[in-house]
Design an enzyme around this catalytic site. Sequence first.
Site, short mmCIF file in Angstrom:
data_model
loop_
_atom_site.label_atom_id
_atom_site.label_comp_id
_atom_site.label_asym_id
_atom_site.label_seq_id
_atom_site.Cartn_x
_atom_site.Cartn_y
_atom_site.Cartn_z
CD GLU A 152 1.90 0.56 7.04
OE1 GLU A 152 1.42 0.82 5.97
OE2 GLU A 152 1.44 -0.23 7.70
CG ASP A 153 -1.38 1.47 3.68
OD1 ASP A 153 -0.77 1.20 5.04
OD2 ASP A 153 -1.64 0.80 2.41
N GLY B 220 1.07 -1.41 0.02
CA GLY B 220 0.33 -0.04 -0.24
C GLY B 220 0.98 1.29 -0.16
CG PHE C 292 -12.67 0.91 2.39
CD1 PHE C 292 -11.70 -0.13 3.14
CD2 PHE C 292 -12.66 0.97 0.83
CE1 PHE C 292 -11.09 -0.69 2.27
CE2 PHE C 292 -11.95 -0.34 0.44
CZ PHE C 292 -10.94 -1.19 1.08
CB ILE C 293 -10.28 6.17 1.15
CG1 ILE C 293 -8.75 5.03 2.31
CG2 ILE C 293 -10.62 6.76 2.21
CD1 ILE C 293 -7.31 5.83 1.77
CG ASP D 183 -6.28 -3.42 -1.90
OD1 ASP D 183 -5.73 -2.63 -1.09
OD2 ASP D 183 -6.49 -4.73 -2.33
CE LYS E 50 -10.34 4.65 7.29
NZ LYS E 50 -10.59 3.93 6.72
P1 5GP Z 1 -4.42 -1.39 11.36
O1 5GP Z 1 -4.29 -2.89 11.33
O2 5GP Z 1 -4.80 -0.47 11.56
O3 5GP Z 1 -6.25 -2.23 11.43
O4 5GP Z 1 -5.29 -1.69 9.68
C1 5GP Z 1 -4.04 -1.38 8.51
C2 5GP Z 1 -4.04 -2.13 7.64
O5 5GP Z 1 -5.68 -1.87 7.06
C3 5GP Z 1 -3.78 -1.07 6.28
O6 5GP Z 1 -2.12 -0.87 6.12
C4 5GP Z 1 -4.57 -0.91 5.46
O7 5GP Z 1 -3.64 -2.20 4.67
C5 5GP Z 1 -5.43 -1.30 5.89
N1 5GP Z 1 -6.95 -0.45 5.35
C6 5GP Z 1 -7.64 0.19 6.63
N2 5GP Z 1 -8.05 1.25 6.38
C7 5GP Z 1 -8.53 0.90 5.16
C8 5GP Z 1 -9.12 2.08 4.34
O8 5GP Z 1 -9.72 2.53 4.11
N3 5GP Z 1 -9.11 1.00 2.46
C9 5GP Z 1 -7.68 0.42 2.59
N4 5GP Z 1 -7.69 0.42 0.80
N5 5GP Z 1 -6.64 0.01 3.33
C10 5GP Z 1 -7.63 -0.10 4.85
#
Ligand code: 5GP
Length: 179
Positions: free
Chosen positions: A102-103, A48, A155-156, A162, A134
């Site tokens: 990180e994305d 990402g 969700f983006i 992706d 977020k």
């Molecule tokens: P976390 O462990 O912080 O909940 O999730 C991180 C991962 O979830 C990110 O690296 C990404 O891959 C995915 N993710 C979380 N929110 C989004 C979103 O809005 N869009 C997309 N495409 N991926 C997301």
Amino acid sequence: MNVIQIKDKQFAVSIPEARILQEVDRVAAEINRDLAGKNPLFLSVLNGSFMFTADLMKRIEIPCEISFVKLASYQGTASTGRVKEVIGLNEDLAGRTVVIVEDIVDTGLTMRQLLDQLAAHRPQEVRIATLLLKPDKLQVDLHIDYVAMQIPNDFIVGYGLDYDGLGRNYKDIYTVVSD
Ligand code: 5GP
């Protein structure tokens, strides 16, 4: 293209490229200022973050190195639940200043696991640079050093992110508008 269709969902542009790059400029300037003389090792978390990493690194003007890792997801024990293991880490982190690129940080659980695994390699310092955060979803206590943009819980896709493997190629960020 203001609205795109990916599989069953429609997405509309929410953050245009020009705005993204403004914030990437700002984050790069902060890193250039904070980490001068530290020869940081940037660790880009694929897939990402590939676009963010490329735009960020073009703006880093201090001596540095860059490497790429992936997180492989597997089912751990009943108590650990789903575990994300870092793969592809070939560099010696001991004594280094590491910047995770990180994305998006959503719940923060992925970042927490990554930090815990990197700590075992004895870096001097680990900083986090994320394109998106977020804040309302964050479940763990994390210090995030560099945040390009904060977004709501929707969700983006786009700019590297992706939906089911699709949409990473768009230069703007899109938010889901219908399911
Ligand atoms: P976390 O462990 O912080 O909940 O999730 C991180 C991962 O979830 C990110 O690296 C990404 O891959 C995915 N993710 C979380 N929110 C989004 C979103 O809005 N869009 C997309 N495409 N991926 C997301």
